[in-house]
Design a protein around this motif. Structure first.
Motif, PDB file in Angstrom:
ATOM      1  N   THR A  56      -3.706  -4.175   3.185  1.00  9.68           N
ATOM      2  CA  THR A  56      -2.793  -3.083   2.844  1.00  9.68           C
ATOM      3  C   THR A  56      -1.368  -3.341   3.302  1.00  9.68           C
ATOM      4  O   THR A  56      -0.486  -2.515   3.059  1.00  9.68           O
ATOM      5  CB  THR A  56      -3.274  -1.762   3.474  1.00  9.68           C
ATOM      6  OG1 THR A  56      -3.406  -1.953   4.890  1.00  9.68           O
ATOM      7  CG2 THR A  56      -4.613  -1.330   2.897  1.00  9.68           C
ATOM      8  N   ALA A  69      -2.959   1.422  -0.201  1.00  9.69           N
ATOM      9  CA  ALA A  69      -1.571   0.970  -0.150  1.00  9.69           C
ATOM     10  C   ALA A  69      -0.661   1.689  -1.134  1.00  9.69           C
ATOM     11  O   ALA A  69       0.558   1.547  -1.066  1.00  9.69           O
ATOM     12  CB  ALA A  69      -1.498  -0.540  -0.381  1.00  9.69           C
ATOM     13  N   ASN A  75      -8.269  -1.397  -0.491  1.00  9.67           N
ATOM     14  CA  ASN A  75      -6.958  -1.793   0.025  1.00  9.67           C
ATOM     15  C   ASN A  75      -5.843  -1.391  -0.934  1.00  9.67           C
ATOM     16  O   ASN A  75      -4.808  -0.867  -0.523  1.00  9.67           O
ATOM     17  CB  ASN A  75      -6.913  -3.314   0.223  1.00  9.67           C
ATOM     18  CG  ASN A  75      -7.777  -3.785   1.360  1.00  9.67           C
ATOM     19  OD1 ASN A  75      -7.412  -3.727   2.523  1.00  9.67           O
ATOM     20  ND2 ASN A  75      -8.972  -4.262   1.019  1.00  9.67           N
TER      21      ASN A  75
END
Length: 409
Positions: free
Chosen positions: A206, A92, A88
């Motif tokens: 995210t 991101a 994640n």
């Protein structure tokens, strides 16, 4: 008269080598509690604080612009390493590094005002341009209109990956003449509301959901100067794709790490096995070996894709249009092939992990299914069948139509 105040000495910026030496400790911290965060849907704000403090956000800024001069190979390995801790967090960061890449490769007149200084100060960038409910992907209904000496931005965006963790975000809108323009704004500007409403089965942390833009004030200097459709934009489009692949490749590394840990600490040999422990079971050893081989293959492909992108960066420095064009095609084709193979090996590797144990390996406390969910979600961002077709059409017929668009294909 002599001043009693001594000037504070300017602290030298960390070198590339110093920054890269910080990666293992950063990754170890991000990995703590990652499985539980996914279970509890706790956004990884602390991980982004640690990343911001590490200075690694400026890794791709060249030495000539005051940065450490890290290569694309360095950057992609960084993302894969972070992905091995928490995919994640790795995912991101995509918009940030896309923004940095565009800024550092663009001419000074095409850089957003103060962008280099903000990047070197450790600021993080994200944004959202996609919208839901439009007739076709890429259409924009968000509007920006003049009001006095400034402008007002209104609309709703989607796929705002990483915006909740960023300092600045870019948004696209239709101006009063019907032209699409971009703006770069601080995320704490009144009227910007970042929603945690991403409902995908994977990559749940995210912050990839929506952003509401409610009468947000925009000043003239905040209009973006960057172009997403020029040669640099095409390079960045490929870079974004390889970043996604690195996030998923990191998740495959995580499958191997979690599999080894489970077998060593928890797994029991099957009732019909001749082995006394799971780690001595030949079938368990075979599965671990397969997972390790798949992870190595993916890592090697990611490195090859990064090297192709570094060749493109070098080509930009020559100002030779033919060389630049050739390198852009080569890197786009290489990254597409990386993603195609990842699409075959990644989900299979995450699924094979469950051959390491019986019913207990499916326990929610381990949350091992997050690896398959996360890898599958990353791969669903762009249709792999379309990528395969484009690669095949190029090799058979020399077709470059989609390769030259600078869009996701």
């Amino acid at each position: 008269m002599t001043s009693l105040l001594k000037e504070r000495p300017i602290q030298p910026r960390p070198s590339r080598e110093e920054l890269l030496s910080r990666v293992p400790a950063l990754v170890a911290e991000i990995a703590k509690g990652a499985a539980q965060r996914d279970l509890d849907r706790q956004l990884p704000f602390e991980a982004f604080r640690l990343f911001r403090d590490s200075g690694l956000s400026a890794l791709r800024v060249p030495v000539a612009l005051g940065g450490p001069g890290g290569s694309v190979v360095d950057y992609i390995e960084l993302i894969a390493a972070i992905g091995a801790a928490d995919s994640n967090v790795a995912h991101a960061l995509r918009s940030h590094f896309n923004y940095v890449e565009n800024v550092v490769l663009s001419a000074p007149t095409q850089r957003d005002a103060g962008a280099i200084e903000l990047i070197l100060a450790g600021k993080l960038f994200a944004g959202a341009h996609t919208e839901q409910g439009t007739a076709r992907p890429g259409e924009v209904t968000t509007t920006i209109v003049r009001q006095g000496d400034s402008f007002r931005l209104n609309g709703r965006k989607w796929y705002a990956t990483g915006t909740a963790f960023a300092d600045f975000a870019s948004f696209s809108a239709l101006d009063e003449g019907g032209q699409i323009v971009g703006v770069l704004l601080p995320v704490d500007r009144p009227g910007i509301q970042i929603l945690d409403d991403w409902d995908g089965m994977g990559q749940r942390l995210t912050a990839s959901g929506g952003v509401i833009l409610d009468n947000v004030e925009v000043f003239p200097h905040e209009f973006a100067r960057r172009s997403l459709e020029n040669l640099v934009g095409r390079h960045c489009s490929t870079l974004r794709q390889l970043h996604l692949a690195a996030s998923a490749g990191g998740a495959v590394r995580n499958v191997l790490a979690d599999g080894l840990d489970y077998v060593r600490k928890q797994a029991r040999s099957a009732a019909h096995s001749m082995a006394e422990t799971a780690r001595q079971d030949h079938f368990v050893q075979q599965v671990i070996g397969e997972i390790a081989a798949n992870s190595l293959a993916i890592d090697a492909l990611l490195a090859e894709g990064a090297r192709a992108l570094d060749h493109t960066v070098a080509a930009f420095a020559t100002n030779d249009e033919a060389q630049i064009e050739a390198s852009l095609l080569a890197s786009a084709l290489t990254t597409a092939r990386v993603q195609i193979v990842l699409g075959q090996l990644g989900p299979r590797t995450a699924e094979r992990m469950f051959e390491l144990g019986g019913g207990s390996v499916t326990s929610r406390k381990y949350n091992f299914d997050r690896h398959w969910r996360n890898i599958r979600t990353v791969l669903n961002h762009n249709p792999l069948l379309h990528k395969s077709r484009i690669v095949g059409d190029y090799l058979l017929n020399g077709t470059t139509t989609h390769l030259k668009e600078g869009k996701v294909f």
